[in-house]
Design an enzyme around this catalytic site. Structure first.
Site, PDB file in Angstrom:
ATOM      1  N   HIS A   1      27.821 -15.290  36.194  1.00 52.30           N
ATOM      2  CA  HIS A   1      26.810 -14.481  36.877  1.00 52.30           C
ATOM      3  C   HIS A   1      25.613 -14.273  35.954  1.00 52.30           C
ATOM      4  CE1 HIS A   1      25.340 -11.918  40.052  1.00 52.30           C
ATOM      5  NE2 HIS A   1      25.115 -10.930  39.188  1.00 52.30           N
TER       6      HIS A   1
ATOM      7  N   CYS B   1      23.112 -16.140  42.498  1.00 50.54           N
ATOM      8  CA  CYS B   1      22.518 -15.523  41.302  1.00 50.54           C
ATOM      9  C   CYS B   1      21.681 -16.512  40.488  1.00 50.54           C
ATOM     10  CB  CYS B   1      23.605 -14.892  40.444  1.00 50.54           C
ATOM     11  SG  CYS B   1      24.814 -16.069  39.764  1.00 50.54           S
TER      12      CYS B   1
ATOM     13  N   HIS C   1      19.053  -9.276  40.325  1.00 49.03           N
ATOM     14  CA  HIS C   1      20.001 -10.379  40.497  1.00 49.03           C
ATOM     15  C   HIS C   1      20.389 -10.478  41.965  1.00 49.03           C
ATOM     16  CE1 HIS C   1      23.832  -7.739  40.567  1.00 49.03           C
ATOM     17  NE2 HIS C   1      22.791  -6.931  40.599  1.00 49.03           N
TER      18      HIS C   1
END
Length: 386
Positions: free
Chosen positions: A341, A289, A357
């Protein structure tokens, strides 16, 4: 017998007269009634009256009857007609329906217009952004048309290119974004013209760049002025106009209107949709990510930290309802107590944030904060470009 012959000759003459009054035109890609009317020197209403049963949205390869008001000029086509670049036929009003995952930058490239021109034609885009199913106006002077052949003699139209090819040596500390901006092209176009520079461009590499002759002359004149002034450090001048930088104290160094740049960044990120997840990955072989964000922004000379937790400490935090395209969005997934994340906002409509993402289970993709998993895991939004 003579009476029958007279009847046959009468109908033949009527048919010939009707054919002489109309020209059959086969619809090509990118054409609309306005473009066709201009091509034959008639009014849009004349074409509509001659084709009362024609659908409102023109169909590719269907035939229209064009009033032949000027027989001497109907067979002569302009040598400078533009070649169509749009793969999707416009309807008669010159509008485009926004599809899922489309960006303003992508639409501008599809119709060969600038993002600024689209915004001027559609003022609501400044405040509301793009919405799926929305009809936006395309500047009519940029609608390209295909050149069809005449009814008797095929005419091959050639577009004479006025572009010239320049050779550009890459100097130390220069980037693809800085060079592309110098020549008035995008990073994607620079890479298309030089396929071997998909990664980092090496110092001393000779780039081949095609630009319009007017632009080339302006660049050469500017370089001549620089050469006459030995006090100017050319490398620093080239770097000074590149993308914004981020301070170490987590604030943006400079502010400005980066809407066009943000659209390019989003386009660059979404081009990777479908690439698999790879822990520690920062290339098209696989991204994690933060690696996707690090690589995407890095392509435009915006240096982000490598990890998601470090990326969450830069820029300015904003409320989720104020999130804009290009902002970074952070999550605490799998019950973690700290951020682990990150994604990039591509749309914020009615409280739903869509973001691109790299997910461990699906690779590079677009997700939504309306999904229960990301609703629970949401942490914050940071703006790195003001």
């Amino acid at each position: 017998m003579i009476y029958r012959l007279i009847i046959v000759l009468f109908f033949f003459s009527v048919g010939a007269f009707a054919q002489d009054n109309f020209i059959k035109h086969k619809i090509s890609k990118g054409e609309n009634l306005s473009v066709i009317a201009k091509k034959y020197g008639v009014k849009v209403k004349d074409i509509a009256d001659a084709n009362p049963n024609a659908p409102k949205i023109l169909k590719l390869n269907s035939t229209l009857l064009i009033p032949n008001k000027n027989k001497s000029t109907a067979k002569t086509k302009s040598k400078n007609e533009e070649i169509a670049v749009n793969d999707t036929p416009l309807n008669a009003s010159g509008t485009h329906e926004v599809a899922s995952k489309e960006t303003l930058w992508g639409i501008s490239k599809k119709y060969n217009v600038s993002v600024d021109d689209l915004k001027k034609e559609n003022p609501s885009l400044e405040t509301e952004g793009l919405k799926i199913g929305q009809q936006i106006n395309i500047p009519s002077n940029n609608v390209a048309s295909n050149i069809s052949s005449s009814s008797e003699t095929p005419i091959t139209s050639e577009v004479v290119s006025t572009d010239v090819e320049l050779i550009r040596e890459v100097k130390p500390k220069e980037t693809k974004y800085g060079i592309s901006k110098e020549y008035g092209i995008t990073v994607a176009e620079l890479e298309r013209q030089n396929p071997s520079i998909k990664g980092k461009v090496p110092v001393g590499y000779l780039l081949k760049i095609r630009v319009p002759k007017e632009k080339a002359d302006a660049i050469q004149s500017a370089k001549a002025l620089q050469d006459n002034n030995s006090q100017i450090d050319t490398s620093s001048v080239q770097i000074a106009g590149t993308a914004p930088e981020i301070k170490k104290d987590s604030t943006v160094l400079r502010t400005g209107d980066y809407s066009g740049l943000i659209d390019q960044i989003i386009a660059s990120a979404t081009e990777n949709i479908g690439i698999r997840y790879r822990s520690g990955g920062t290339t098209k072989a696989g991204f994690d990510c933060s690696g996707l964000m690090f690589c995407t922004f890095g392509n435009f000379d915006i240096k982000l930290p490598r990890s998601s937790i470090e990326q969450s400490r830069i820029g300015t935090k904003v409320a989720s309802e104020e999130a804009q395209k290009g902002d970074l969005i952070f999550f605490r997934t799998n019950g973690r107590r700290h951020i682990n994340h990150v994604g990039m906002v591509v749309e914020n409509v009615d409280g739903e944030i869509k973001f691109v993402h790299s997910s461990t289970h699906g690779g590079v993709m677009i997700s939504s904060t309306k999904e229960p998993y990301y609703t629970r895991a949401f942490s914050q939004v940071n703006r790195v470009l003001n």
